[in-house]
Design a protein around this motif. Structure first.
Motif, mmCIF file in Angstrom:
data_model
loop_
_atom_site.group_PDB
_atom_site.id
_atom_site.type_symbol
_atom_site.label_atom_id
_atom_site.label_comp_id
_atom_site.label_asym_id
_atom_site.label_seq_id
_atom_site.Cartn_x
_atom_site.Cartn_y
_atom_site.Cartn_z
ATOM 1 N N ALA A 125 42.784 43.927 38.713
ATOM 2 C CA ALA A 125 41.546 44.608 39.075
ATOM 3 C C ALA A 125 41.706 45.381 40.380
ATOM 4 O O ALA A 125 41.250 46.527 40.494
ATOM 5 N N ALA A 184 30.849 40.658 39.292
ATOM 6 C CA ALA A 184 31.583 39.965 38.230
ATOM 7 C C ALA A 184 32.231 40.946 37.249
ATOM 8 O O ALA A 184 31.588 41.928 36.849
ATOM 9 N N PRO A 185 33.461 40.717 36.846
ATOM 10 C CA PRO A 185 34.118 41.607 35.882
ATOM 11 C C PRO A 185 33.307 41.802 34.607
ATOM 12 O O PRO A 185 33.283 42.903 34.049
ATOM 13 N N SER A 186 32.630 40.752 34.155
ATOM 14 C CA SER A 186 31.830 40.868 32.928
ATOM 15 C C SER A 186 30.687 41.859 33.099
ATOM 16 O O SER A 186 30.328 42.583 32.163
ATOM 17 N N ARG A 216 30.705 44.409 35.375
ATOM 18 C CA ARG A 216 31.322 45.731 35.492
ATOM 19 C C ARG A 216 31.537 46.336 34.096
ATOM 20 O O ARG A 216 31.316 47.532 33.874
ATOM 21 N N LYS A 217 31.996 45.502 33.180
ATOM 22 C CA LYS A 217 32.280 45.963 31.822
ATOM 23 C C LYS A 217 30.995 46.242 31.042
ATOM 24 O O LYS A 217 30.885 47.272 30.358
ATOM 25 N N GLU A 220 39.191 43.894 34.330
ATOM 26 C CA GLU A 220 40.118 42.771 34.241
ATOM 27 C C GLU A 220 39.607 41.526 34.963
ATOM 28 O O GLU A 220 39.022 41.618 36.047
ATOM 29 N N GLU A 221 39.863 40.366 34.360
ATOM 30 C CA GLU A 221 39.591 39.098 35.029
ATOM 31 C C GLU A 221 40.654 38.804 36.092
ATOM 32 O O GLU A 221 40.373 38.161 37.100
ATOM 33 N N SER A 222 41.850 39.272 35.879
ATOM 34 C CA SER A 222 42.935 39.072 36.836
ATOM 35 C C SER A 222 42.637 39.827 38.124
ATOM 36 O O SER A 222 42.445 41.049 38.111
ATOM 37 N N ALA A 223 42.632 39.109 39.240
ATOM 38 C CA ALA A 223 42.321 39.738 40.522
ATOM 39 C C ALA A 223 43.331 40.823 40.870
ATOM 40 O O ALA A 223 42.963 41.919 41.316
#
Length: 273
Positions: free
Chosen positions: A158, A191-193, A195-196, A152-155
């Motif tokens: 996440a 970064a979330p990106s 992680r994904k 998730e981008e939302s802190a």
């Protein structure tokens, strides 16, 4: 201690830290998903008493570059490890040690570059493969519970998703609380990106494992909820010259859960090479 960097084959800058005697056997530490070179804690310092320790920030993690793409290409991961070895003039006798996702990275390296510079390999809480339906590449219940929220981008979302890990890395002991929180911090700093992206690839290094001509040590906790022990057994059974140490009741981060035992078993493996 020295912090250095090297440019990998695709232009990505890879940062790594060197500690220990310059003349000692090289030990390359490859951390797991959403971690960084500091994840090893005091275990890295203990290992540096007898090894030339190279702790690497994998691409997209720590102070290494985070390219927009390329995380699905095993050759990129392999080239990162090769670049660090070349920068340090290491042509033989090294030990590669991968934790969790780091086991995939070192397997990528062995697939692309072989064992010429490597004397031995250690998988700790690690897997060599990844992808739906790939043998030896499954994820544990703590990881399954955290996905997809950890992307998730939302802190806020996440943080809640990472809460699913609980003490999966360190065990329930109160004295490990600071270590557990430090790992959460490095995960959120990735970064979330990235992680994904690390989960959106399929790699099967089984044939590489079966063809290895160097010794392999498999360290794994029987209660690992992040990387199932079945993945460790898969590696152990595939490698011709493998030995295993399965820690009864232990979790995912063995170097944090019992640092002294971890360092001792790595030293014993090195002595056997």
């Amino acid at each position: 201690m020295a912090v250095r960097d090297v440019v990998s084959a695709d232009g990505t800058n890879i940062v790594y830290r060197v500690t220990g005697p310059a003349e000692a056997r090289p030990l390359v530490l490859l951390h797991g998903w959403a971690a960084n070179l500091r994840c090893w804690g005091r275990a890295a310092d203990d290992l540096a008493a007898r090894f030339r320790v190279l702790a690497v920030d994998l691409r997209g993690h720590g102070y290494s570059d985070a390219p927009a793409a390329g995380y699905d290409d095993p050759k990129n991961w392999a080239a990162d490890v090769a670049a660090v070895l070349a920068a340090e003039g290491i042509e033989s006798d090294a030990i590669l040690l991968g934790w969790s996702y780091g086991g995939i990275v070192l397997s990528d390296y062995l697939t692309a570059y072989g064992t010429g510079a490597i004397a031995g390999v250690v998988f700790t809480g690690a897997t060599a493969n990844i992808g739906r339906g790939v043998p030896g590449g499954s994820t544990g219940p703590a990881m399954q519970a955290a996905i997809p929220g950890v992307f998730e981008e939302s802190a806020g979302r996440a943080v809640r998703a990472f809460g699913a890990f609980g003490n999966a890395n360190t065990g329930p002991g109160a004295d490990k609380g600071a270590d557990a929180q430090r790992l959460f911090g490095t995960s959120l700093a990735t970064a979330p990106s990235v992680r994904k992206a690390l989960f959106y690839r399929t790699v099967d290094n089984t044939e590489t494992l079966r063809a290895l001509d160097i010794p392999v040590l498999v360290l794994h906790g029987t209660d690992d909820q992040v990387v199932p022990i079945e993945n460790a057994r898969f590696i152990y059974e595939a490698v011709p010259d493998a030995r295993a140490s399965f820690w009864e009741g232990a979790k995912h981060g063995l170097f944090l859960e019992d640092r002294a035992r971890f360092v001792t078993e790595i030293g014993m493996f090195a002595d056997s090479l």
